[in-house]
Design an enzyme around this catalytic site. Sequence first.
Site, PDB file in Angstrom:
ATOM      1  N   LYS A  30       0.703  -1.291   0.032  1.00 12.01           N
ATOM      2  CA  LYS A  30      -0.024   0.028   0.019  1.00 12.01           C
ATOM      3  C   LYS A  30       0.974   1.255   0.013  1.00 12.01           C
ATOM      4  CE  LYS A  30      -1.993  -1.179   3.914  1.00 12.01           C
ATOM      5  NZ  LYS A  30      -1.466  -2.441   4.061  1.00 12.01           N
ATOM      6  N   ARG A 169      11.644  -5.715   5.102  1.00  7.96           N
ATOM      7  CA  ARG A 169      11.393  -4.141   4.743  1.00  7.96           C
ATOM      8  C   ARG A 169      12.377  -3.430   5.504  1.00  7.96           C
ATOM      9  NH1 ARG A 169       5.566  -1.682   5.678  1.00  7.96           N
ATOM     10  NH2 ARG A 169       5.696  -2.823   7.632  1.00  7.96           N
ATOM     11  N   ARG A 213      -0.656  -8.905  13.403  1.00  8.07           N
ATOM     12  CA  ARG A 213      -1.084  -7.956  12.501  1.00  8.07           C
ATOM     13  C   ARG A 213      -1.842  -8.607  11.336  1.00  8.07           C
ATOM     14  NH1 ARG A 213       4.046  -5.251  10.574  1.00  8.07           N
ATOM     15  NH2 ARG A 213       2.985  -3.914   9.291  1.00  8.07           N
TER      16      ARG A 213
END
Length: 272
Positions: A30, A169, A213
Site C-alpha cells: 500500500k 522491509r 497484524r
Amino acid sequence: MAKETAVSTANETARNIGPVILLGPPGAGKGTQSKQIVDRYGVPQISTGDLLRDHVARGTELGLEAKAIMARGELVPDGLMYGIVASRLREADCQRGFILDGFPRTAAQAGWLDAFLKKEIFDKRPDKRPDKRPDKRSEEKSDDSAKCPPVVIQLLVDYTQLLLRLTGRRSCPTCGRLYNIHFQPPLVDELCDVDGSKLLIRDDDREEVITSRLAAYETQTRPVADYYRAQRRLIAVNADRPVDEVTAQIFGVIDRHSQNECDPMNDEARIK
Ligand code: AP5
C-alpha cells in the site's frame, strides 16, 4: 519526447481522480504503490499508520494511547481514528483526490468514511461544471455536483510473500524511501541510496507482531472488502507481481475510474 512526458504529467496532476482507497494486508504494498500514485497524479497519500507513528513520536495523548496497541499488532480503536482522518481530509490538498493507505480498516470505519465524504466533502464542493443547464434535471444533478465516489483497490498477495516483504522491509528515516532486503535492496547495505541515512526496521515488523497484524487483518479488515464489494466498488489487482507491474495495473484502474466517474463533463456516468 521529454516535452511530451512533461505535458502528459501536467495533465495527470491537474485531473480530479477522487478518493483512492488502497486495501490490503500488512506488506501488500500500500505504501509503495501510494508513492507511485502521488508522483503521477499529484494527490496526497494519507497513511493512518504514518499519522499514528507521528503521534507516537511526538508523544501526544493519542500517541501515548496508540503506542502499546500498535506494538502488539492490534488495531487502534475506531473512535480514536476518526478525528485524525477527518482533520487530514479537510486540508486543501485533498480537493482533487487523495489516497487512503490503511484506512478504512474495519467495517465501521468504512461506514464512517462514506458518511464523512458525503456530508463534508462532496455536498460542500461547488459545482464547477461549465455547462449548467437551468432545467429541473440539471438542478437534481447539481445535488451530486462534485461527487466522485471512491475507487477501492484491493491488493492481493500470497501469505508467504507477505512475510518476506514485512521481515525484509527497511525504510529511510530522512526521505521515507522504502527498501526490501529480498526484493529492492539498497546499493550499499543498510544505507539509503538517496541520502545515505542508516535504514530503519519498523518496530512492528518483528515476527511475533507480524503474526498478530495479519490476524487482525483477517478478522477485522476482510469485512471491509465485503462492504465495498456489496457496493460494487471493489477492484482487485494481482499485487504478487513486481512493483512496476502492480503500479501499471493500479494506474489503469484509476484512469478508467476517473474518466468514467470523476470527469465533470461526464454527467451520465456520474449520476447514479
Ligand atoms: P500501517 O502503517 O498502515 O501498516 P500495515 O497496514 O500493516 O501496512 P504496512 O505499512 O506494513 O505494509 P504496506 O502494505 O504499506 O506495504 P509496503 O508498501 O510498506 O499500520 C500500522 C499499525 O497502525 C496497525 O497495525 C495498527 O495498529 C495501526 N493502524 C493504522 N491504521 C489504522 C486504522 N485505520 N485503524 C486502526 N489502527 C490502525 O511494502 C512492504 C515491503 O514490501 C517493503 O519492503 C516494500 O519494498 C516491499 N514491496 C512492496 N511491493 C512489492 C512488490 N510488488 N514486490 C516485492 N516487494 C514489494
